[in-house]
Motif scaffolding. Structure first.
Motif, PDB file in Angstrom:
ATOM      1  N   LEU A   4      -1.747  10.022  -4.378  1.00  0.00           N
ATOM      2  CA  LEU A   4      -0.559   9.902  -3.550  1.00  0.00           C
ATOM      3  C   LEU A   4      -0.279  11.273  -2.944  1.00  0.00           C
ATOM      4  O   LEU A   4      -0.147  12.251  -3.683  1.00  0.00           O
ATOM      5  N   VAL A   5      -0.201  11.336  -1.637  1.00  0.00           N
ATOM      6  CA  VAL A   5       0.001  12.610  -0.959  1.00  0.00           C
ATOM      7  C   VAL A   5       1.255  12.520  -0.105  1.00  0.00           C
ATOM      8  O   VAL A   5       1.290  11.779   0.890  1.00  0.00           O
ATOM      9  N   LEU A  20      10.037  11.251   5.171  1.00  0.00           N
ATOM     10  CA  LEU A  20       8.964  11.569   4.242  1.00  0.00           C
ATOM     11  C   LEU A  20       7.891  10.483   4.312  1.00  0.00           C
ATOM     12  O   LEU A  20       8.201   9.304   4.502  1.00  0.00           O
ATOM     13  N   SER A  21       6.651  10.904   4.126  1.00  0.00           N
ATOM     14  CA  SER A  21       5.520   9.976   4.103  1.00  0.00           C
ATOM     15  C   SER A  21       4.755  10.151   2.803  1.00  0.00           C
ATOM     16  O   SER A  21       4.701  11.251   2.250  1.00  0.00           O
ATOM     17  N   CYS A  22       4.148   9.065   2.350  1.00  0.00           N
ATOM     18  CA  CYS A  22       3.320   9.089   1.146  1.00  0.00           C
ATOM     19  C   CYS A  22       2.079   8.262   1.427  1.00  0.00           C
ATOM     20  O   CYS A  22       2.150   7.028   1.515  1.00  0.00           O
ATOM     21  N   ALA A  23       0.947   8.947   1.573  1.00  0.00           N
ATOM     22  CA  ALA A  23      -0.322   8.266   1.811  1.00  0.00           C
ATOM     23  C   ALA A  23      -0.956   7.926   0.476  1.00  0.00           C
ATOM     24  O   ALA A  23      -1.187   8.821  -0.350  1.00  0.00           O
ATOM     25  N   ALA A  24      -1.225   6.644   0.277  1.00  0.00           N
ATOM     26  CA  ALA A  24      -1.736   6.171  -1.005  1.00  0.00           C
ATOM     27  C   ALA A  24      -3.197   5.758  -0.884  1.00  0.00           C
ATOM     28  O   ALA A  24      -3.613   5.180   0.125  1.00  0.00           O
ATOM     29  N   SER A  25      -3.976   6.051  -1.922  1.00  0.00           N
ATOM     30  CA  SER A  25      -5.379   5.650  -1.937  1.00  0.00           C
ATOM     31  C   SER A  25      -5.885   5.578  -3.364  1.00  0.00           C
ATOM     32  O   SER A  25      -5.209   6.031  -4.300  1.00  0.00           O
ATOM     33  N   ALA A  75      -0.842  -1.475   6.866  1.00  0.00           N
ATOM     34  CA  ALA A  75      -2.139  -1.180   7.477  1.00  0.00           C
ATOM     35  C   ALA A  75      -2.598   0.240   7.173  1.00  0.00           C
ATOM     36  O   ALA A  75      -3.789   0.503   7.012  1.00  0.00           O
ATOM     37  N   LYS A  76      -1.633   1.154   7.096  1.00  0.00           N
ATOM     38  CA  LYS A  76      -1.963   2.561   6.839  1.00  0.00           C
ATOM     39  C   LYS A  76      -1.870   2.908   5.352  1.00  0.00           C
ATOM     40  O   LYS A  76      -2.147   4.048   4.977  1.00  0.00           O
ATOM     41  N   ASN A  77      -1.463   1.943   4.547  1.00  0.00           N
ATOM     42  CA  ASN A  77      -1.275   2.177   3.107  1.00  0.00           C
ATOM     43  C   ASN A  77      -0.372   3.392   2.872  1.00  0.00           C
ATOM     44  O   ASN A  77      -0.685   4.283   2.061  1.00  0.00           O
ATOM     45  N   THR A  78       0.705   3.421   3.605  1.00  0.00           N
ATOM     46  CA  THR A  78       1.618   4.559   3.579  1.00  0.00           C
ATOM     47  C   THR A  78       3.048   4.092   3.317  1.00  0.00           C
ATOM     48  O   THR A  78       3.496   3.097   3.882  1.00  0.00           O
ATOM     49  N   LEU A  79       3.721   4.847   2.465  1.00  0.00           N
ATOM     50  CA  LEU A  79       5.120   4.595   2.127  1.00  0.00           C
ATOM     51  C   LEU A  79       5.965   5.659   2.810  1.00  0.00           C
ATOM     52  O   LEU A  79       5.554   6.820   2.904  1.00  0.00           O
ATOM     53  N   ALA A  97       5.815   7.605  -6.052  1.00  0.00           N
ATOM     54  CA  ALA A  97       5.169   7.038  -7.237  1.00  0.00           C
ATOM     55  C   ALA A  97       4.810   5.586  -6.985  1.00  0.00           C
ATOM     56  O   ALA A  97       5.424   4.918  -6.144  1.00  0.00           O
ATOM     57  N   THR A  98       3.844   5.093  -7.760  1.00  0.00           N
ATOM     58  CA  THR A  98       3.421   3.714  -7.605  1.00  0.00           C
ATOM     59  C   THR A  98       3.092   3.089  -8.945  1.00  0.00           C
ATOM     60  O   THR A  98       3.019   3.781  -9.967  1.00  0.00           O
ATOM     61  N   HIS A  99       2.887   1.735  -8.897  1.00  0.00           N
ATOM     62  CA  HIS A  99       2.584   0.972 -10.105  1.00  0.00           C
ATOM     63  C   HIS A  99       3.736   1.068 -11.098  1.00  0.00           C
ATOM     64  O   HIS A  99       3.544   1.360 -12.287  1.00  0.00           O
TER      65      HIS A  99
END
Length: 123
Positions: A4-5, A20-25, A75-79, A97-99
């Motif tokens: 998570l970035v 704020l952006s959060c790129a998830a992968s 589509a971008k998997n971004t929060l 955070a995720t999950h």
């Protein structure tokens, strides 16, 4: 490996706005509880807003309801966290955070974390 970035933090005057952006992968696509958390100097980390990616149900802390909006770009998997009408008391490091447990704003109920981005609001 889950990654998570966060990005988008900065310094702003009271009344201003930030996004704020959060790129998830790094994890299997699916429906998860994702959230934003803030940690002010000398204080514990607190939940700000969370969203269930499967249906978009959102939860907000009382202190930010009506000012902050959490949303996602599937589509971008971004929060994202849109922060409006910022106050000096919003100053904190903000983490993605995720999950997490469904509907939760408790940091202890989330499994994966980003490194955080600083938000500073001056009066």
């Amino acid at each position: 490996q889950v990654q998570l970035v966060e990005s988008g933090g900065g310094s702003v005057q009271a009344g201003g706005a930030l996004r704020l952006s959060c790129a998830a992968s790094g994890y299997t696509s699916g429906n998860y509880q994702m959230g934003w958390f803030g940690q002010a100097p000398g204080k514990e980390r607190e939940g700000v807003a969370s969203i269930y990616t499967g249906g978009g149900r959102t939860v907000y802390a009382d202190s930010v309801r009506g000012r902050f909006t959490i949303f996602q770009d599937v589509a971008k998997n971004t929060l994202y966290l849109q922060m409006n009408s910022l106050k000096p008391e919003d100053t904190a490091v903000y983490y993605c955070a995720t999950h997490g447990r469904y509907g939760s704003l408790r940091p202890s109920e989330y499994n994966y974390w980003g490194q955080g981005t600083q938000v500073t609001v001056s009066s």
